[in-house]
Design a protein around this motif. Structure first.
Motif, PDB file in Angstrom:
ATOM      1  N   GLY A 171       0.785  -1.215   0.000  1.00 52.09           N
ATOM      2  CA  GLY A 171       0.000   0.000   0.000  1.00 52.09           C
ATOM      3  C   GLY A 171       0.823   1.273   0.000  1.00 52.09           C
ATOM      4  O   GLY A 171       0.275   2.370  -0.161  1.00 52.09           O
ATOM      5  N   GLN A 172       2.149   1.132   0.154  1.00 58.30           N
ATOM      6  CA  GLN A 172       3.016   2.303   0.254  1.00 58.30           C
ATOM      7  C   GLN A 172       3.806   2.595  -1.007  1.00 58.30           C
ATOM      8  O   GLN A 172       4.438   3.649  -1.117  1.00 58.30           O
ATOM      9  CB  GLN A 172       3.989   2.118   1.423  1.00 58.30           C
ATOM     10  CG  GLN A 172       3.320   1.951   2.768  1.00 58.30           C
ATOM     11  CD  GLN A 172       2.408   3.110   3.102  1.00 58.30           C
ATOM     12  OE1 GLN A 172       2.835   4.254   3.137  1.00 58.30           O
ATOM     13  NE2 GLN A 172       1.141   2.812   3.334  1.00 58.30           N
ATOM     14  N   GLY A 173       3.827   1.660  -1.950  1.00 59.06           N
ATOM     15  CA  GLY A 173       4.583   1.902  -3.167  1.00 59.06           C
ATOM     16  C   GLY A 173       5.105   0.621  -3.767  1.00 59.06           C
ATOM     17  O   GLY A 173       4.742  -0.488  -3.352  1.00 59.06           O
ATOM     18  N   ASP A 174       5.986   0.760  -4.728  1.00 59.34           N
ATOM     19  CA  ASP A 174       6.497  -0.386  -5.485  1.00 59.34           C
ATOM     20  C   ASP A 174       7.800  -0.876  -4.844  1.00 59.34           C
ATOM     21  O   ASP A 174       8.901  -0.592  -5.316  1.00 59.34           O
ATOM     22  CB  ASP A 174       6.739   0.029  -6.938  1.00 59.34           C
ATOM     23  CG  ASP A 174       7.072  -1.168  -7.828  1.00 59.34           C
ATOM     24  OD1 ASP A 174       6.801  -2.305  -7.400  1.00 59.34           O
ATOM     25  OD2 ASP A 174       7.613  -0.950  -8.921  1.00 59.34           O
ATOM     26  N   TYR A 175       7.658  -1.632  -3.771  1.00 59.23           N
ATOM     27  CA  TYR A 175       8.810  -2.164  -3.052  1.00 59.23           C
ATOM     28  C   TYR A 175       8.905  -3.670  -3.261  1.00 59.23           C
ATOM     29  O   TYR A 175       7.918  -4.345  -3.564  1.00 59.23           O
ATOM     30  CB  TYR A 175       8.684  -1.880  -1.550  1.00 59.23           C
ATOM     31  CG  TYR A 175       8.716  -0.421  -1.193  1.00 59.23           C
ATOM     32  CD1 TYR A 175       9.918   0.276  -1.147  1.00 59.23           C
ATOM     33  CD2 TYR A 175       7.541   0.270  -0.903  1.00 59.23           C
ATOM     34  CE1 TYR A 175       9.956   1.622  -0.810  1.00 59.23           C
ATOM     35  CE2 TYR A 175       7.563   1.619  -0.569  1.00 59.23           C
ATOM     36  CZ  TYR A 175       8.770   2.287  -0.525  1.00 59.23           C
ATOM     37  OH  TYR A 175       8.819   3.615  -0.203  1.00 59.23           O
ATOM     38  N   GLY A 176      10.113  -4.198  -3.076  1.00 59.08           N
ATOM     39  CA  GLY A 176      10.313  -5.635  -3.132  1.00 59.08           C
ATOM     40  C   GLY A 176      10.278  -6.231  -1.734  1.00 59.08           C
ATOM     41  O   GLY A 176      10.916  -5.715  -0.814  1.00 59.08           O
ATOM     42  N   ILE A 177       9.538  -7.306  -1.558  1.00 59.42           N
ATOM     43  CA  ILE A 177       9.479  -8.018  -0.276  1.00 59.42           C
ATOM     44  C   ILE A 177      10.283  -9.301  -0.431  1.00 59.42           C
ATOM     45  O   ILE A 177       9.914 -10.197  -1.199  1.00 59.42           O
ATOM     46  CB  ILE A 177       8.032  -8.346   0.120  1.00 59.42           C
ATOM     47  CG1 ILE A 177       7.194  -7.071   0.219  1.00 59.42           C
ATOM     48  CG2 ILE A 177       8.007  -9.112   1.443  1.00 59.42           C
ATOM     49  CD1 ILE A 177       5.729  -7.314   0.523  1.00 59.42           C
ATOM     50  N   VAL A 178      11.380  -9.392   0.276  1.00 62.52           N
ATOM     51  CA  VAL A 178      12.263 -10.556   0.170  1.00 62.52           C
ATOM     52  C   VAL A 178      11.527 -11.781   0.698  1.00 62.52           C
ATOM     53  O   VAL A 178      10.980 -11.769   1.804  1.00 62.52           O
ATOM     54  CB  VAL A 178      13.569 -10.317   0.941  1.00 62.52           C
ATOM     55  CG1 VAL A 178      14.434 -11.580   0.956  1.00 62.52           C
ATOM     56  CG2 VAL A 178      14.334  -9.143   0.330  1.00 62.52           C
ATOM     57  N   GLU A 179      11.520 -12.851  -0.089  1.00 58.79           N
ATOM     58  CA  GLU A 179      10.734 -14.034   0.246  1.00 58.79           C
ATOM     59  C   GLU A 179      11.586 -15.188   0.784  1.00 58.79           C
ATOM     60  O   GLU A 179      11.091 -16.039   1.508  1.00 58.79           O
ATOM     61  CB  GLU A 179       9.967 -14.515  -0.983  1.00 58.79           C
ATOM     62  CG  GLU A 179       8.959 -13.515  -1.505  1.00 58.79           C
ATOM     63  CD  GLU A 179       8.152 -14.068  -2.664  1.00 58.79           C
ATOM     64  OE1 GLU A 179       7.987 -15.294  -2.735  1.00 58.79           O
ATOM     65  OE2 GLU A 179       7.705 -13.273  -3.515  1.00 58.79           O
ATOM     66  N   GLY A 180      12.852 -15.254   0.428  1.00 60.05           N
ATOM     67  CA  GLY A 180      13.651 -16.421   0.789  1.00 60.05           C
ATOM     68  C   GLY A 180      14.102 -16.454   2.229  1.00 60.05           C
ATOM     69  O   GLY A 180      14.661 -17.458   2.685  1.00 60.05           O
ATOM     70  N   TYR A 181      13.868 -15.366   2.957  1.00 62.63           N
ATOM     71  CA  TYR A 181      14.279 -15.274   4.361  1.00 62.63           C
ATOM     72  C   TYR A 181      13.077 -14.779   5.147  1.00 62.63           C
ATOM     73  O   TYR A 181      12.375 -13.870   4.713  1.00 62.63           O
ATOM     74  CB  TYR A 181      15.485 -14.339   4.509  1.00 62.63           C
ATOM     75  CG  TYR A 181      16.663 -14.822   3.689  1.00 62.63           C
ATOM     76  CD1 TYR A 181      17.578 -15.717   4.222  1.00 62.63           C
ATOM     77  CD2 TYR A 181      16.801 -14.426   2.355  1.00 62.63           C
ATOM     78  CE1 TYR A 181      18.632 -16.197   3.447  1.00 62.63           C
ATOM     79  CE2 TYR A 181      17.852 -14.902   1.581  1.00 62.63           C
ATOM     80  CZ  TYR A 181      18.762 -15.786   2.128  1.00 62.63           C
ATOM     81  OH  TYR A 181      19.796 -16.273   1.365  1.00 62.63           O
ATOM     82  N   THR A 182      12.841 -15.369   6.308  1.00 63.47           N
ATOM     83  CA  THR A 182      11.596 -15.136   7.027  1.00 63.47           C
ATOM     84  C   THR A 182      11.861 -14.919   8.504  1.00 63.47           C
ATOM     85  O   THR A 182      12.946 -15.169   9.010  1.00 63.47           O
ATOM     86  CB  THR A 182      10.640 -16.335   6.887  1.00 63.47           C
ATOM     87  OG1 THR A 182      11.168 -17.456   7.634  1.00 63.47           O
ATOM     88  CG2 THR A 182      10.450 -16.750   5.431  1.00 63.47           C
ATOM     89  N   GLY A 183      10.798 -14.478   9.193  1.00 65.79           N
ATOM     90  CA  GLY A 183      10.793 -14.548  10.643  1.00 65.79           C
ATOM     91  C   GLY A 183      10.685 -16.001  11.088  1.00 65.79           C
ATOM     92  O   GLY A 183      10.609 -16.922  10.269  1.00 65.79           O
ATOM     93  N   HIS A 184      10.604 -16.208  12.401  1.00 64.44           N
ATOM     94  CA  HIS A 184      10.747 -17.583  12.898  1.00 64.44           C
ATOM     95  C   HIS A 184      10.295 -17.696  14.344  1.00 64.44           C
ATOM     96  O   HIS A 184      10.232 -16.708  15.079  1.00 64.44           O
ATOM     97  CB  HIS A 184      12.216 -18.003  12.807  1.00 64.44           C
ATOM     98  CG  HIS A 184      13.168 -16.994  13.397  1.00 64.44           C
ATOM     99  ND1 HIS A 184      13.540 -16.996  14.722  1.00 64.44           N
ATOM    100  CD2 HIS A 184      13.801 -15.918  12.841  1.00 64.44           C
ATOM    101  CE1 HIS A 184      14.375 -15.979  14.952  1.00 64.44           C
ATOM    102  NE2 HIS A 184      14.538 -15.307  13.817  1.00 64.44           N
ATOM    103  N   GLY A 185      10.006 -18.929  14.732  1.00 65.14           N
ATOM    104  CA  GLY A 185       9.832 -19.219  16.138  1.00 65.14           C
ATOM    105  C   GLY A 185      11.143 -19.039  16.879  1.00 65.14           C
ATOM    106  O   GLY A 185      12.228 -19.125  16.293  1.00 65.14           O
ATOM    107  N   ILE A 186      11.054 -18.797  18.184  1.00 65.96           N
ATOM    108  CA  ILE A 186      12.243 -18.543  18.990  1.00 65.96           C
ATOM    109  C   ILE A 186      11.954 -18.925  20.431  1.00 65.96           C
ATOM    110  O   ILE A 186      10.813 -18.855  20.883  1.00 65.96           O
ATOM    111  CB  ILE A 186      12.671 -17.056  18.862  1.00 65.96           C
ATOM    112  CG1 ILE A 186      13.981 -16.779  19.595  1.00 65.96           C
ATOM    113  CG2 ILE A 186      11.552 -16.122  19.312  1.00 65.96           C
ATOM    114  CD1 ILE A 186      14.558 -15.402  19.314  1.00 65.96           C
TER     115      ILE A 186
END
Length: 280
Positions: free
Chosen positions: A169-184
């Motif tokens: 919703g803020q513009g034409d940005y790339g969202i990196v998909e190969g790295y994620t958040g995680h359980g901890i």
């Protein structure tokens, strides 16, 4: 502590409080590093300061010696087109750079069990371009939108969807998909993965006692990445710059408790209309 049917670690309130102690070690270390960032400082100097800060607070660096090949530092220091996992070294920061600093710490409970905290900030070095400052703002706000979407009975996909919806919703940005958040928890990286985009109502169920790290990685260009020859540093394929923010949170009986934020996330969550789940 126990594991649910999907092998997700569920913490007791006492264990969450130890994770809060680890989170504060991380958050306070990142605050010191933010103040230290300036043109002319090297990423190795920041790493030395980070390790000193973690150990002075009674913690142990989570990153040092982690993985294969063993990570050689206490922070990840990723500059400009480096997205995550940058290795600190002789590189000297210059005016106009941005640096993502990712930090993890372990605090041990009375039984000798280690509990982890993990967070990241992106810091402007001197004065940055307007588009870079806006990238940083969008990425940090996307993190808080993801945190605000977490609630008992919901799904991991609710967090993912909130992050991506805000970014798109803020513009034409790339969202990196190969790295994620995680359980901890008793380990730095655990089940489940927390992607930065996804469909609401999908993925593992969120419940009281779950702890997750949410960490959007957003670029000015395409989301594609490569790994540098050091086998750690992740860079954008097109050379466009990136930003990265992260917090560890737990779901308590009261709501979301951001363990790596000094105030537990109360101010930002309240502004988004989300119940604050922190406790003393």
């Amino acid at each position: 502590m126990f594991f649910d049917q999907r092998r997700i670690e569920i913490k007791t309130p006492d264990q969450v409080r130890v994770m809060r102690a680890a989170g504060l070690v991380v958050g306070r270390t990142l605050a010191r590093l933010r103040e230290a960032v300036r043109p002319g400082i090297s990423t190795a100097e920041l790493d030395t300061l980070a390790e000193q800060s973690i150990r002075e607070q009674g913690g142990v660096p989570s990153f040092l010696g982690y993985g294969e090949p063993p990570f050689p530092a206490s922070i990840c220091a990723s500059v400009n087109d480096e997205v995550v996992h940058g290795i600190p070294g002789p590189r000297v920061l210059a005016d106009g750079d941005v640096i993502s600093i990712d930090c993890g710490a372990i605090v041990f409970d009375d039984a000798g069990q280690g509990w982890h905290g993990d967070a990241a900030i992106t810091v402007a070095v001197g004065t940055v371009r307007d588009e870079v400052a806006e990238l940083m703002r969008v990425t940090e706000e996307a993190l808080w939108r993801g945190l605000a979407a977490a609630r008992a009975g919901g799904r991991v996909g609710d967090i993912s969807h909130a992050v991506a919806s805000y970014v798109h919703g803020q513009g034409d940005y790339g969202i990196v998909e190969g790295y994620t958040g995680h359980g901890i928890g008793t380990a730095m990286h655990m089940e489940p993965d927390v992607p930065n985009q996804g469909r609401p109502g999908r993925g593992p169920r969120l419940r009281q006692g779950i702890a997750l790290a949410v960490e959007p990685m957003i670029t000015l260009g395409a989301p594609d990445t490569d790994v540098a020859d050091d086998d750690w540093t992740v860079v954008t394929t097109d050379g466009r710059w990136a930003a990265h923010y992260e917090h560890t949170f737990a779901l308590t009986e009261a709501g979301v408790w951001v363990l790596t934020a000094e105030d537990g996330g109360e101010a930002r969550l309240s502004a988004l209309g989300v119940p604050f789940g922190g406790s003393v």
